[in-house]
Write a protein that holds these residues in place. Structure first.
Motif, PDB file in Angstrom:
ATOM      1  N   ILE A 193       0.810  -1.213   0.000  1.00  0.00           N
ATOM      2  CA  ILE A 193       0.000   0.000   0.000  1.00  0.00           C
ATOM      3  C   ILE A 193       0.846   1.268   0.000  1.00  0.00           C
ATOM      4  CG2 ILE A 193      -0.271   0.123   2.510  1.00  0.00           C
ATOM      5  CD1 ILE A 193      -3.037   0.929  -0.024  1.00  0.00           C
ATOM      6  N   PHE A 194       2.109   1.179   0.374  1.00  0.00           N
ATOM      7  CA  PHE A 194       2.958   2.366   0.503  1.00  0.00           C
ATOM      8  C   PHE A 194       3.874   2.508  -0.697  1.00  0.00           C
ATOM      9  CE2 PHE A 194       2.225   0.831   4.900  1.00  0.00           C
ATOM     10  CZ  PHE A 194       1.416   1.872   5.316  1.00  0.00           C
ATOM     11  N   LYS A 195       4.039   3.763  -1.142  1.00  0.00           N
ATOM     12  CA  LYS A 195       4.940   4.050  -2.257  1.00  0.00           C
ATOM     13  C   LYS A 195       5.850   5.211  -1.854  1.00  0.00           C
ATOM     14  CE  LYS A 195       4.810   2.202  -5.489  1.00  0.00           C
ATOM     15  NZ  LYS A 195       5.416   0.926  -5.698  1.00  0.00           N
ATOM     16  N   TYR A 196       7.129   4.898  -1.704  1.00  0.00           N
ATOM     17  CA  TYR A 196       8.132   5.919  -1.408  1.00  0.00           C
ATOM     18  C   TYR A 196       8.709   6.434  -2.711  1.00  0.00           C
ATOM     19  CZ  TYR A 196       8.313   4.396   3.481  1.00  0.00           C
ATOM     20  OH  TYR A 196       8.000   4.102   4.776  1.00  0.00           O
ATOM     21  N   TYR A 197       9.006   7.727  -2.756  1.00  0.00           N
ATOM     22  CA  TYR A 197       9.714   8.263  -3.913  1.00  0.00           C
ATOM     23  C   TYR A 197      10.569   9.448  -3.507  1.00  0.00           C
ATOM     24  CZ  TYR A 197       5.779  11.570  -4.305  1.00  0.00           C
ATOM     25  OH  TYR A 197       4.827  12.517  -4.066  1.00  0.00           O
ATOM     26  N   LEU A 198      11.623   9.624  -4.285  1.00  0.00           N
ATOM     27  CA  LEU A 198      12.624  10.658  -4.050  1.00  0.00           C
ATOM     28  C   LEU A 198      12.543  11.670  -5.178  1.00  0.00           C
ATOM     29  CD1 LEU A 198      15.248  11.753  -2.682  1.00  0.00           C
ATOM     30  CD2 LEU A 198      16.495  10.118  -4.111  1.00  0.00           C
ATOM     31  N   LYS A 199      12.325  12.925  -4.828  1.00  0.00           N
ATOM     32  CA  LYS A 199      12.286  13.986  -5.837  1.00  0.00           C
ATOM     33  C   LYS A 199      13.708  14.526  -6.055  1.00  0.00           C
ATOM     34  CE  LYS A 199       9.015  16.534  -6.534  1.00  0.00           C
ATOM     35  NZ  LYS A 199       7.827  17.180  -6.977  1.00  0.00           N
ATOM     36  N   ASP A 200      13.895  15.188  -7.181  1.00  0.00           N
ATOM     37  CA  ASP A 200      15.211  15.714  -7.539  1.00  0.00           C
ATOM     38  C   ASP A 200      15.769  16.696  -6.516  1.00  0.00           C
ATOM     39  OD1 ASP A 200      15.284  14.198  -9.842  1.00  0.00           O
ATOM     40  OD2 ASP A 200      14.536  15.816 -11.125  1.00  0.00           O
ATOM     41  N   ASP A 201      14.891  17.364  -5.759  1.00  0.00           N
ATOM     42  CA  ASP A 201      15.359  18.341  -4.765  1.00  0.00           C
ATOM     43  C   ASP A 201      15.786  17.686  -3.454  1.00  0.00           C
ATOM     44  OD1 ASP A 201      12.962  17.625  -3.557  1.00  0.00           O
ATOM     45  OD2 ASP A 201      12.121  19.653  -3.568  1.00  0.00           O
ATOM     46  N   GLY A 202      15.786  16.343  -3.405  1.00  0.00           N
ATOM     47  CA  GLY A 202      16.226  15.642  -2.206  1.00  0.00           C
ATOM     48  C   GLY A 202      15.125  15.427  -1.181  1.00  0.00           C
ATOM     49  N   THR A 203      13.884  15.546  -1.589  1.00  0.00           N
ATOM     50  CA  THR A 203      12.752  15.307  -0.695  1.00  0.00           C
ATOM     51  C   THR A 203      12.224  13.893  -0.921  1.00  0.00           C
ATOM     52  OG1 THR A 203      12.143  17.644  -0.816  1.00  0.00           O
ATOM     53  CG2 THR A 203      10.477  16.125   0.023  1.00  0.00           C
ATOM     54  N   VAL A 204      11.989  13.178   0.176  1.00  0.00           N
ATOM     55  CA  VAL A 204      11.413  11.840   0.115  1.00  0.00           C
ATOM     56  C   VAL A 204       9.969  11.930   0.607  1.00  0.00           C
ATOM     57  CG1 VAL A 204      11.486   9.480   1.011  1.00  0.00           C
ATOM     58  CG2 VAL A 204      13.622  10.680   0.466  1.00  0.00           C
ATOM     59  N   TYR A 205       9.064  11.403  -0.206  1.00  0.00           N
ATOM     60  CA  TYR A 205       7.646  11.349   0.133  1.00  0.00           C
ATOM     61  C   TYR A 205       7.212   9.896   0.250  1.00  0.00           C
ATOM     62  CZ  TYR A 205       7.225  16.266  -1.186  1.00  0.00           C
ATOM     63  OH  TYR A 205       7.368  17.623  -1.263  1.00  0.00           O
ATOM     64  N   LEU A 206       6.152   9.710   1.022  1.00  0.00           N
ATOM     65  CA  LEU A 206       5.489   8.420   1.136  1.00  0.00           C
ATOM     66  C   LEU A 206       4.029   8.645   0.780  1.00  0.00           C
ATOM     67  CD1 LEU A 206       5.081   5.485   1.979  1.00  0.00           C
ATOM     68  CD2 LEU A 206       4.992   6.260   4.349  1.00  0.00           C
ATOM     69  N   ASP A 207       3.548   7.935  -0.233  1.00  0.00           N
ATOM     70  CA  ASP A 207       2.157   8.052  -0.663  1.00  0.00           C
ATOM     71  C   ASP A 207       1.389   6.777  -0.350  1.00  0.00           C
ATOM     72  OD1 ASP A 207       2.564  10.569  -1.704  1.00  0.00           O
ATOM     73  OD2 ASP A 207       2.188  10.012  -3.791  1.00  0.00           O
ATOM     74  N   VAL A 208       0.125   6.973   0.008  1.00  0.00           N
ATOM     75  CA  VAL A 208      -0.860   5.906   0.088  1.00  0.00           C
ATOM     76  C   VAL A 208      -1.959   6.331  -0.875  1.00  0.00           C
ATOM     77  CG1 VAL A 208      -2.531   4.712   1.539  1.00  0.00           C
ATOM     78  CG2 VAL A 208      -0.350   5.464   2.525  1.00  0.00           C
TER      79      VAL A 208
END
Length: 160
Positions: A99-114
């Motif tokens: 259910i969880f999707k982690y991703y890293l943006k180019d600016d160095g921010t890590v998000y977790l989406d549900v």
């Protein structure tokens, strides 16, 4: 362009209206609300999640598409060397947790989406609330290891 939600902003999004009513009926007062003037009548419910002594920004994005997204900002400002180190670990988490999707943006921010699929007639505020609880439990279980990956030292070179 973003603007504060008035009655028209929420009323143009049936699912957001259901969620706002749920929050009011249950005296849940931890969200600020923002309407985005976009093609999906997006309404953002912003709050925070506490895990392992850290306060993480979190938002529930409810729009007129079939998807409702709970997005949590896990890390900001990762340097390029730390971004390289954490990408593999985030991919492992993505494979391990459905259910969880982690991703890293180019600016160095890590998000977790549900991401939760809901048509207007099937939208379930209690399911959103349940998934917030599951999200907190998940972060309580993995946050320290994520940060350990971020702060780990490069493999030390062998002594000469």
């Amino acid at each position: 362009m973003a603007k504060n939600v008035g009655p028209k902003g929420v009323e143009s999004n049936e699912k957001a209206l259901f969620f706002q009513e749920f929050l009011m009926e249950n005296s849940i007062n931890v969200f600020s609300t923002e309407s985005i003037d976009d093609e999906y009548s997006t309404v953002i419910f912003r709050s925070r999640i506490e895990t392992r002594g850290q306060i993480l920004p979190m938002a529930i994005l409810i729009d007129t598409s079939i998807f409702t997204v709970i997005r949590t900002q896990i890390i900001t400002g990762l340097t390029e060397d730390k971004q390289l180190r954490i990408k593999e670990y985030l991919n492992l988490l993505n494979m391990q947790y459905k259910i969880f999707k982690y991703y890293l943006k180019d600016d160095g921010t890590v998000y977790l989406d549900v991401c939760l699929p809901f048509a207007d007639e099937t939208f379930d505020s209690k399911m959103v609330q349940l998934m917030l609880s599951v999200l907190v439990q998940h972060l309580d279980a993995v946050y320290e290891e994520i940060m350990a990956q971020v702060w780990s030292k490069e493999e030390e070179t062998a002594e000469g």
